[in-house]
Design an enzyme around this catalytic site. Sequence first.
Site: not given
Length: 564
Positions: A290, A326, A425, A448-449, A459, A496
């Site tokens: 990240r 990323r 995502e 997550n997204d 979230r 991920c």
Amino acid sequence: MIKGKGISKGVGFGKVLIVEKQDRKIKKEIAENIEKELQRFKIALEEVQKDIEETMEKSSGTEKEIMTAYLMLVQDPTLTIETENLIKNSKYNAEYATEEGFDKIVKMFEKIEDNYMAERARDIKDIKNKIIAKLFNEDNINLSQLPEKTIIVAKELTTSDTAKLDFKNVSGIITEIGGVNSHTAIMARTHSIPFITEIYKITEVFNDVEYIGMNGSNGEIYLNPSKDEENKLLEIQRKIFEENNELEKYKNIETITKDGFKVELLSNIGIPSDINKVLDCTAEGIGLFRTEFLYMDSKQMPTEEEQFFAYKEVAEKMQGKPVIIRTLDVGGDKEIKYLNLPKEENPFLGYRAIRLCLDNIEMFKIQIRAILKASAYGNVFIMIPMISSIEELRRTKEIVEQCKNELNEKNIPYKKDIKLGIMVEIPSTAIMAEKFAKECDFFSIGTNDLIQYTVAVERGNEKIAGLYSKYHPAVIKLIKCTIDGAHKEGIFCGMCGEVAGDSKFIPLLIGMGLDEFSMNSNKVLQTRKLITQLDRNECEKLVQEVINMTSSQEVKDRMEKFKK
Ligand code: PEP
Ligand code: MG
């Protein structure tokens, strides 16, 4: 004992540090006492100067040069005269006068079309923000230098505050507001720091408390704990150590199911030093770097050189194992002050990640070139976040090609066949996975997204956290659609998001044929243990059952009952 919601496991003991944030809204006020406002401004300015001098003394090389230039700038009276006049003549409060006075100079600099002047405009904005922070008394707690065994107590801890934390000295985090999938929680789990949220009127609760014992698994907090309570927590801590020791035997082996199906088990990282945990757990690579934390950790945009060194360090340390970098995924709950992004009504649906990068091509190219250059030193992949349309992917690929050409012209080496993949995502991309798979090299599912966009539940919003369900049948279908789409076109599909390390979910993902799992380093060994006990045939049967279910509860019940 008080109880909240545990969102990062582990036991912690320590001294309470209450971090209070004021409302940072700059209001225009007419000052009653002009002298007092002038004095406040001067003191804030002097404090900023002192901070710069201190950083200058500690630094060397380029950083020292930058700091010297900063110091000259901050000592230049033409920079402050406007603000002082606004206080004297218009009787504005120091905060508003600083904002207005400095912005006027910034605009003047920005009008001159010259890179050097644009950089100075950025420096002036940065100095302005520092002065305003002093006026708001915001930085009286230095989160990057904490006493040993500190328990952070705050109404809310932002992602950028958390990125600054002196993790080695943090024994726990307690907040009033915090979501299990917020980046603050993800970082706490990466560093194995217990985290409890949903403690209301938090500053009142902890006002007179010195010492705390906490259990991040069940959300229990003991204020000034008795000997018995302390022993109870120590016993839980001992069990956690024992479990971790038992997992040691899963180090340095491949991740293969009972019936011989091999998967890649990778780690997520935020900053280059997280690599130590990756090496320690013997993850087979990095499935998500990240990079936004590099940007957050810095007072200004990291240069191409700085980024190159950070990516190169990680690539080299992984010694040929995959490193998926990323590109900048800022926005949403990740704020970078110096970018001065406008406040948005719906930041998660707004100007973030690839959208921002495609709108700031020069900034984006700096990062792409840095990643390309680092690719000469290891097995580097490029991954693009928040792709929602094929045009974004195509435009990104054009920019990567331009960067490659720029490096070619200068004979700078990079991995010529570097793979470019996307994060899946956003539901639009998951549904169209097969089409996207024709135009990129790999997928990584960002659950997550993906969950928040599928069920329309932010979230980090704890009020509606119950609706944020990874078990929702629509989420399950989108995950399957993405994996199938990738495989139809012969590309690999990883994951991920946090679901990749969720023991209840892993059998389903194995059954769907997920090729790569990437997660917090502290989950790697227990996941490897679990996967080695699974039978892929059984997992495939589970998928057949679950894919036709109607409700989250039904899916959850079935997955919890699944026997290895
Ligand atoms: C995700 O969305 O699942 C993901 C891995 O990215 P981030 O949590 O950084 O948004
Ligand atoms: Mg994401």
